[in-house]
Design a protein around this motif. Sequence first.
Motif, PDB file in Angstrom:
ATOM      1  N   ARG A 160       0.805  -1.228   0.000  1.00  0.00           N
ATOM      2  CA  ARG A 160       0.000   0.000   0.000  1.00  0.00           C
ATOM      3  C   ARG A 160       0.834   1.274   0.000  1.00  0.00           C
ATOM      4  N   ASP A 161       2.122   1.176  -0.322  1.00  0.00           N
ATOM      5  CA  ASP A 161       2.927   2.383  -0.538  1.00  0.00           C
ATOM      6  C   ASP A 161       2.401   3.128  -1.758  1.00  0.00           C
ATOM      7  N   ARG A 162       2.407   4.447  -1.691  1.00  0.00           N
ATOM      8  CA  ARG A 162       2.041   5.283  -2.838  1.00  0.00           C
ATOM      9  C   ARG A 162       3.245   6.174  -3.117  1.00  0.00           C
ATOM     10  N   ILE A 163       4.075   5.781  -4.066  1.00  0.00           N
ATOM     11  CA  ILE A 163       5.379   6.417  -4.257  1.00  0.00           C
ATOM     12  C   ILE A 163       5.406   7.237  -5.549  1.00  0.00           C
ATOM     13  N   ALA A 164       5.836   8.501  -5.435  1.00  0.00           N
ATOM     14  CA  ALA A 164       6.095   9.340  -6.605  1.00  0.00           C
ATOM     15  C   ALA A 164       7.583   9.265  -6.912  1.00  0.00           C
ATOM     16  N   LEU A 165       7.908   8.921  -8.143  1.00  0.00           N
ATOM     17  CA  LEU A 165       9.303   8.863  -8.585  1.00  0.00           C
ATOM     18  C   LEU A 165       9.589  10.150  -9.340  1.00  0.00           C
ATOM     19  N   VAL A 166      10.496  10.983  -8.812  1.00  0.00           N
ATOM     20  CA  VAL A 166      10.720  12.308  -9.397  1.00  0.00           C
ATOM     21  C   VAL A 166      12.192  12.491  -9.745  1.00  0.00           C
ATOM     22  N   GLY A 167      12.448  13.502 -10.546  1.00  0.00           N
ATOM     23  CA  GLY A 167      13.797  13.817 -11.010  1.00  0.00           C
ATOM     24  C   GLY A 167      13.703  14.478 -12.369  1.00  0.00           C
ATOM     25  N   LYS A 168      14.757  15.165 -12.763  1.00  0.00           N
ATOM     26  CA  LYS A 168      14.724  15.859 -14.052  1.00  0.00           C
ATOM     27  C   LYS A 168      14.673  14.835 -15.193  1.00  0.00           C
ATOM     28  N   ASN A 169      14.246  15.286 -16.376  1.00  0.00           N
ATOM     29  CA  ASN A 169      14.201  14.397 -17.531  1.00  0.00           C
ATOM     30  C   ASN A 169      15.586  13.837 -17.814  1.00  0.00           C
ATOM     31  N   GLY A 170      15.665  12.524 -18.009  1.00  0.00           N
ATOM     32  CA  GLY A 170      16.946  11.884 -18.261  1.00  0.00           C
ATOM     33  C   GLY A 170      17.624  11.381 -17.005  1.00  0.00           C
ATOM     34  N   ALA A 171      16.994  11.600 -15.833  1.00  0.00           N
ATOM     35  CA  ALA A 171      17.610  11.164 -14.574  1.00  0.00           C
ATOM     36  C   ALA A 171      17.555   9.649 -14.411  1.00  0.00           C
ATOM     37  N   GLY A 172      16.594   8.993 -15.093  1.00  0.00           N
ATOM     38  CA  GLY A 172      16.510   7.533 -15.014  1.00  0.00           C
ATOM     39  C   GLY A 172      15.227   7.008 -14.404  1.00  0.00           C
ATOM     40  N   LYS A 173      14.163   7.829 -14.384  1.00  0.00           N
ATOM     41  CA  LYS A 173      12.898   7.399 -13.770  1.00  0.00           C
ATOM     42  C   LYS A 173      12.287   6.214 -14.525  1.00  0.00           C
ATOM     43  N   SER A 174      12.147   6.356 -15.849  1.00  0.00           N
ATOM     44  CA  SER A 174      11.559   5.274 -16.649  1.00  0.00           C
ATOM     45  C   SER A 174      12.449   4.034 -16.614  1.00  0.00           C
ATOM     46  N   THR A 175      13.767   4.234 -16.598  1.00  0.00           N
ATOM     47  CA  THR A 175      14.698   3.107 -16.517  1.00  0.00           C
ATOM     48  C   THR A 175      14.488   2.329 -15.227  1.00  0.00           C
ATOM     49  N   LEU A 176      14.307   3.039 -14.110  1.00  0.00           N
ATOM     50  CA  LEU A 176      14.099   2.375 -12.825  1.00  0.00           C
ATOM     51  C   LEU A 176      12.801   1.563 -12.835  1.00  0.00           C
ATOM     52  N   LEU A 177      11.741   2.102 -13.433  1.00  0.00           N
ATOM     53  CA  LEU A 177      10.482   1.349 -13.521  1.00  0.00           C
ATOM     54  C   LEU A 177      10.672   0.066 -14.324  1.00  0.00           C
ATOM     55  N   LYS A 178      11.422   0.149 -15.429  1.00  0.00           N
ATOM     56  CA  LYS A 178      11.676  -1.042 -16.251  1.00  0.00           C
ATOM     57  C   LYS A 178      12.477  -2.088 -15.482  1.00  0.00           C
ATOM     58  N   ILE A 179      13.401  -1.640 -14.642  1.00  0.00           N
ATOM     59  CA  ILE A 179      14.182  -2.575 -13.825  1.00  0.00           C
ATOM     60  C   ILE A 179      13.282  -3.248 -12.792  1.00  0.00           C
ATOM     61  N   LEU A 180      12.380  -2.471 -12.172  1.00  0.00           N
ATOM     62  CA  LEU A 180      11.490  -3.027 -11.149  1.00  0.00           C
ATOM     63  C   LEU A 180      10.550  -4.080 -11.725  1.00  0.00           C
ATOM     64  N   CYS A 181      10.155  -3.919 -13.005  1.00  0.00           N
ATOM     65  CA  CYS A 181       9.236  -4.898 -13.596  1.00  0.00           C
ATOM     66  C   CYS A 181       9.977  -5.996 -14.355  1.00  0.00           C
ATOM     67  N   GLY A 182      11.310  -5.937 -14.380  1.00  0.00           N
ATOM     68  CA  GLY A 182      12.092  -7.003 -14.986  1.00  0.00           C
ATOM     69  C   GLY A 182      12.345  -6.868 -16.469  1.00  0.00           C
ATOM     70  N   GLN A 183      11.950  -5.734 -17.069  1.00  0.00           N
ATOM     71  CA  GLN A 183      12.175  -5.549 -18.507  1.00  0.00           C
ATOM     72  C   GLN A 183      13.611  -5.141 -18.813  1.00  0.00           C
ATOM     73  N   GLN A 184      14.343  -4.681 -17.799  1.00  0.00           N
ATOM     74  CA  GLN A 184      15.724  -4.233 -18.001  1.00  0.00           C
ATOM     75  C   GLN A 184      16.553  -4.674 -16.804  1.00  0.00           C
ATOM     76  N   GLN A 185      17.816  -4.974 -17.051  1.00  0.00           N
ATOM     77  CA  GLN A 185      18.693  -5.435 -15.988  1.00  0.00           C
ATOM     78  C   GLN A 185      19.647  -4.321 -15.565  1.00  0.00           C
ATOM     79  N   PRO A 186      19.902  -4.197 -14.257  1.00  0.00           N
ATOM     80  CA  PRO A 186      20.862  -3.186 -13.802  1.00  0.00           C
ATOM     81  C   PRO A 186      22.292  -3.627 -14.066  1.00  0.00           C
ATOM     82  N   THR A 187      23.225  -2.681 -14.024  1.00  0.00           N
ATOM     83  CA  THR A 187      24.642  -3.018 -14.162  1.00  0.00           C
ATOM     84  C   THR A 187      25.089  -3.873 -12.987  1.00  0.00           C
ATOM     85  N   SER A 188      24.623  -3.522 -11.801  1.00  0.00           N
ATOM     86  CA  SER A 188      24.903  -4.329 -10.610  1.00  0.00           C
ATOM     87  C   SER A 188      23.823  -4.053  -9.580  1.00  0.00           C
ATOM     88  N   GLY A 189      23.825  -4.864  -8.514  1.00  0.00           N
ATOM     89  CA  GLY A 189      22.796  -4.728  -7.491  1.00  0.00           C
ATOM     90  C   GLY A 189      21.706  -5.766  -7.670  1.00  0.00           C
TER      91      GLY A 189
END
Length: 652
Positions: free
Chosen positions: A27-56
């Motif tokens: 039930r967390d309601r999280i806003a992901l913010v940052g300037k354009n190009g900061a990596g917001k969409s990339t982070l969402l893709k990593i969370l859903c498994g569509q993209q792999q991180p370099t490490s972690g």
Amino acid sequence: MISVEGLRVEFGVKPLFQNASFVVNDRDRIALVGKNGAGKSTLLKILCGQQQPTSGTVSIPTETTIGYLPQVMVLADDTTVRQEAQKAFADVTRMKERIDRMNRELSERTDYESADYLALIERYTTEHERYLMMGAEGREAELERTLTGLGFVRSDFDRPTSEFSGGWRMRIELAKILLEKPDVLLLDEPTNHLDIESIQWLEQFLAQSASAVVLVSHDRAFVNNVTNRTLEISCGQIVDYRVKYDEYVVLRRERREQQLRAYENQQKEIQDMRQFIERFRYQATKAVQVQQKVKQLEKIVPIEVDEVDNSAMHLKFPPCLRSGDFPVICEDVRKAYNHVVFDHVNLTIRRGEKVAFVGKNGEGKSTLVKCIMGEIPFEGHLKVGHNVQIGYFAQNQAQLLDESLTVFQTIDYVAKGEIRLKINDILGAFMFGGEASDKKVKVLSGGERSRLAMIRLLLEPVNLLILDEPTNHLDMASKDVLKEAIRAFDGTAIVVSHDREFLDGLVTKVYEFGGGKVREHIGGIYDFLRSKQISELHELDNSPKGNRTFPVGESGVPPVGTQSQPTAKSQSYAAHKEQQKQLRKAEKAVEQSEHKISEMERRLKELDALLEKPENASNMEFVTEYTQTRQALDEEVERWERLSEELEQLSN
């Protein structure tokens, strides 16, 4: 629910972000913010498994389901709206098929006493109970409720998806994700293609949903109303603020001030060390101290300061000729295609006014703009005032840019006077900073072209601005720059937008489009929304808050899809009796409304006859009664249409 540890993402020399660790809880309601190009969409893709991180690592329990809405996706065109939305129930459909197969087998077999037959009964009972617990019997009502909430009407449900624009098909994809009821919702700009009513419905849906939500959105009001936690990507780090967006803005400002103080102290310390080293470098008696200072200098980790907010920049439209007192006057304007878009539109916009056109998509906002621009024919009288110079922004304006020019050249050709010295600052404020200004227009995305077309408009000498959805591809900082420029604009502005935060404090009058009518509301956007909610209170029943999620009609009959999900007892005699009772109540409400309409029409005919007589021509009592009766008739006809639709839904 989702645990992120030591996340690092690299695309070039400098990491997008590194050492990121956080947890998404139930039930967390999280806003992901940052300037354009900061990596917001990339982070969402990593969370859903569509993209792999370099490490972690990203740890997600096996049973946790995730629903992801990207900004852009490949959409199917071989189904109807209903069929496409029903794909959300694929698991339920397969379960129903298994139950039907077992039911047929039970009816065909005769070995009633065998262990195998008893085991089959057990499996059937378990599966059927699970099916009912999932609320599967109510899925069609839920599907219709969700599609309606996102702006579709019942006549759209059986239309092919190929007939809809990309924005409407994205609504279908959003409906599918919401209907799947995943444990975690990842939404990337979900409001880009929604109108105000649909955004408010989505806010209510997410507030009542059991899912955790992580969203990226540039709609500040939406973010504030939905989220209770903010994750910021800045300077390659992810900072967790456990507050909603407005509170985050205050905390971020304080944090940046602390960063600046720490940065200044560190720079002074570095400067002192370097001066000491330079001063005593060649003195043998100070050699040990110099070496210590050199080692200390090498160990210092530079403090980074968050990027300066470009919204602090001020833009002003260039001076232009003064227009007439009334830039736009509409008298009985009507536009119809196969159906009437709007009729009897009467409005007057005065010089210097900032007004908003709002309403559901397809109700005629952009159509009236095109009438004002003279792009399409219409009936009635529409006058554009004396000396009016129009600056028009629409989505197709981006297609008119010269593709052979660079971003900088496009703006350089229209900039005049001192503003030419600020071109790079302006481009930076609209996310074209650095190397992006050297890109050719032909390689820009649709959103980038729209932003570029917006900048061109800001530099043109006009006295009437007409902006059709100007904020769709702007981040919050860019929207602030544009909003301030329009607010300081000496001329007149018509803004077609669903962005409440953008309109707040900008417009002083709202024109509501709906049902073929255009209604004027004096005041700002939130005054309009408050008055609209008050005017619709009569549509709510007296049930306690929380017992009913969605409003009911005046007849007391819930619109389609708002009934509670049926259970195994839903086909009982009591339920059938209650349904018939509601049906009779709806029929009575329609009948009473028709009687009122008939009485008012009869009275209007009588007043017409009276006013035609010379002795009554100046009788203000008759004139006032006629005006009030005509207004009451229009309102009652709208009420009758709504009640009739509810009756039809119940009958079906």
